[in-house]
Write a protein that holds these residues in place. Sequence first.
Motif, mmCIF file in Angstrom:
data_model
loop_
_atom_site.group_PDB
_atom_site.id
_atom_site.type_symbol
_atom_site.label_atom_id
_atom_site.label_comp_id
_atom_site.label_asym_id
_atom_site.label_seq_id
_atom_site.Cartn_x
_atom_site.Cartn_y
_atom_site.Cartn_z
ATOM 1 N N GLN A 1 0.828 -1.204 0.000
ATOM 2 C CA GLN A 1 0.000 0.000 0.000
ATOM 3 C C GLN A 1 0.864 1.256 0.000
ATOM 4 O O GLN A 1 0.529 2.259 -0.639
ATOM 5 N N PRO B 1 -0.890 -1.380 9.379
ATOM 6 C CA PRO B 1 -2.106 -1.337 10.197
ATOM 7 C C PRO B 1 -1.983 -2.210 11.440
ATOM 8 O O PRO B 1 -2.855 -2.202 12.284
ATOM 9 N N MET C 1 -4.005 5.328 9.663
ATOM 10 C CA MET C 1 -4.878 5.401 10.828
ATOM 11 C C MET C 1 -5.576 4.075 11.131
ATOM 12 O O MET C 1 -6.225 3.929 12.158
ATOM 13 N N ALA C 2 -5.432 3.076 10.253
ATOM 14 C CA ALA C 2 -6.009 1.758 10.556
ATOM 15 C C ALA C 2 -5.338 1.133 11.769
ATOM 16 O O ALA C 2 -5.897 0.245 12.395
ATOM 17 N N TYR D 1 -3.545 9.065 7.872
ATOM 18 C CA TYR D 1 -4.334 9.018 6.639
ATOM 19 C C TYR D 1 -5.232 7.795 6.637
ATOM 20 O O TYR D 1 -4.920 6.791 7.270
ATOM 21 N N GLY D 2 -6.345 7.932 5.901
ATOM 22 C CA GLY D 2 -7.291 6.818 5.827
ATOM 23 C C GLY D 2 -7.273 6.126 4.484
ATOM 24 O O GLY D 2 -7.786 5.027 4.355
ATOM 25 N N ASP D 3 -6.713 6.771 3.478
ATOM 26 C CA ASP D 3 -6.641 6.132 2.160
ATOM 27 C C ASP D 3 -5.452 6.715 1.392
ATOM 28 O O ASP D 3 -4.720 7.575 1.893
ATOM 29 N N GLU D 4 -5.283 6.258 0.179
ATOM 30 C CA GLU D 4 -4.121 6.670 -0.607
ATOM 31 C C GLU D 4 -4.143 8.157 -0.924
ATOM 32 O O GLU D 4 -3.088 8.805 -0.994
ATOM 33 N N MET E 1 -2.960 9.965 2.012
ATOM 34 C CA MET E 1 -1.507 9.778 2.127
ATOM 35 C C MET E 1 -0.787 10.746 1.194
ATOM 36 O O MET E 1 0.209 11.384 1.573
#
Lengths: 283, 390
Positions: B236, B298, B320-321, B338-341, B344
């Motif tokens: 990721q 995560p 943040m996971a 961050y929660g997604d790409e 990020m």
Amino acid sequence: MRVLVVGSLPPPVTDRSRGLLAEVIRRRAEGAAVEVLSPTDYSVAHSYLEMPGPASAVEIALAARGADMVIVQLQPGFPFDEGAGRAGRAVGLGVLTTALRSVRGEVTVRLHSIHDLPHGVGGRAAEALWAVASHIDVGDEETLSRLVALVGDAVKDKISLAVAPLPIGHLRDPGAELSGDATLDMVTATVRARAAAERRSVLADPVDAAGRVHARPRVALWEWSPHPGAGVPDWGSATPFLPARGSVLTRAARAALYAAESRSLTRPLARGARIARRVARQV
Amino acid sequence: MSKVAFVTPRYGDGVLGGSESRVREEARGLAARGHDVEVLTTCARDHHTWANVWPAGVERDGDVTVRRFETVPRTDPALWASFERRIFAGERLEDTDELAWLNSRFRVPELYFHIAECARDYDALIYSPYLFWTTLYCIGLAPERSILMPCLHNEPYVYLRSVRSALAGAASVWFQSEPEHQLGHRLAPLPSHQLVGSAVYVPESYDPAGFRERHGLERPFVLCAGRREEGKGWPQAVRGFSAAIVRYGLELDLVSIGSGEPNIPPILDKRIIDLGYLDDAEVSNAFAAAEAYLQPSPNESFSRTIMESWLASTVVIANMASEVVAWHCERSGGGLVYGDEIEMGECLRMVAEAPKLAGELAAAGRAYVLDNYTWPKILDGMEAALERFS
């Protein structure tokens, strides 16, 4: 000195498995190199019996080559299936006896409890096993007296009480720990061990002692749970996983092996094939 | 002074992993304070093969006595993989299937026998981390003197009955962070437990310029450290980073240090630089030389690397996971989550466009580490927690 022990150590922690563990510890303390071969694939052991029921005697005979002593524990599921009838019992005991005859060193047969040998300790097949044993260790007085009453004079001298089960986990001897001269440390240790066992028993329910329902699994991988608390996606029922490596032929053979292992009728054949492959690799 | 044994699956030079590093520091730290410390571990270095590379027997690691026992590595990978898949599908396994799964990864029968024979010679046996044969099989041998340092994070394994049973069946549990502590309460009725935390050493100095020069790094870079694995978020990180440099034209490289195959796409081999395994001093220099530290994992129970980054005055960008890392970032004010790409990418953009702001965030992070996570403080807490066992 090399000692082969055939039987199940913990887990699960039972009087029988603790008894066998105590035997292992005793032999190690005497300086022996102990190797454990277990009928249950989740108990502590160096290796496991792969072939079911009577066929496992072949593995025992192979493993016992070079051993100065073999200790075999009779237990539910070994050397014959728990649901086996008299014929199955006779075959299981018979092939085990044959395997033990090939051992060049001493043979100790352990019977923790009279109840560990379905259909009793008597019968021709059992008597042949008692005869081949150099020693017979039993776990309690009842088993000792029943066995002594059934077997002939020649065998009586071989029978003795086994060493006491090792006091591991919460299964320690309360008399020793909590007698009048017990120190505070001993009492504290017992209290803690018992409390640990009690907490573990609470886990039998999906709800804990405080009445909370335990959370369902959450998979915290990026794609599935971008924020804490997201649920597990519904993947449906799990399917058997087979490694994708190898040629088409290898994969087909693996699939056939897996299919054969999942059926009781063909399971011995499949396990035999697996062992043969392993032996061939070792050779 | 106590006689303490740490029971851990891997120990020694070249062993990568947060919990493994932590155990080593704690063992050395307690030994330096006069405790009689032993480490009961395996001969394995690699956590994939569990092959025996060190000889079995007794050796010394400074003041620490290390007893190594041979592993019996995995014999049936297909069986192990089939159980693994069922666990990740959220299926509840039978107790015996759980044990068979755990047992088929690797096992250490000689370690089990040693603990069965000698448990009473120790005041306390400290097991860490939770998901290994060495912990789940051995912790029940002497529960009255067993301390579990689980290093939990919210993953399917923690819901296994054998794991919950280990949490419930120890005499004490030591947690590293509040989210881990709360997770522990959700899993099992806990015995006496403490939030002992964890720590990192404060380097005396850094050499960021020398690091860039030694490794030929000419452009500013973001650092990613640790095992390059799916579970640690490496794929990721690569995907998010590549999207960010395309989307925003960022003049940042991604430098990776640690173990595992990085599998860098050929199109990115000029922008993602793998330096492999570095020694501790050079790792500190890497943190100091970076513009930001990227923590994509995560699955963290403490995250030493974000602490090391903050100590080096480098801002943290984290997934943040991981509840624990998000908790540290929020408490310290020193990290962006961050929660997604896309988020990020925005974090990376902020670091590239506002280095002064990034420096201020990093300073808050450094103060947070120095206030909470230095070895003297953590060892004080451990000694206090050990008093009830001595």
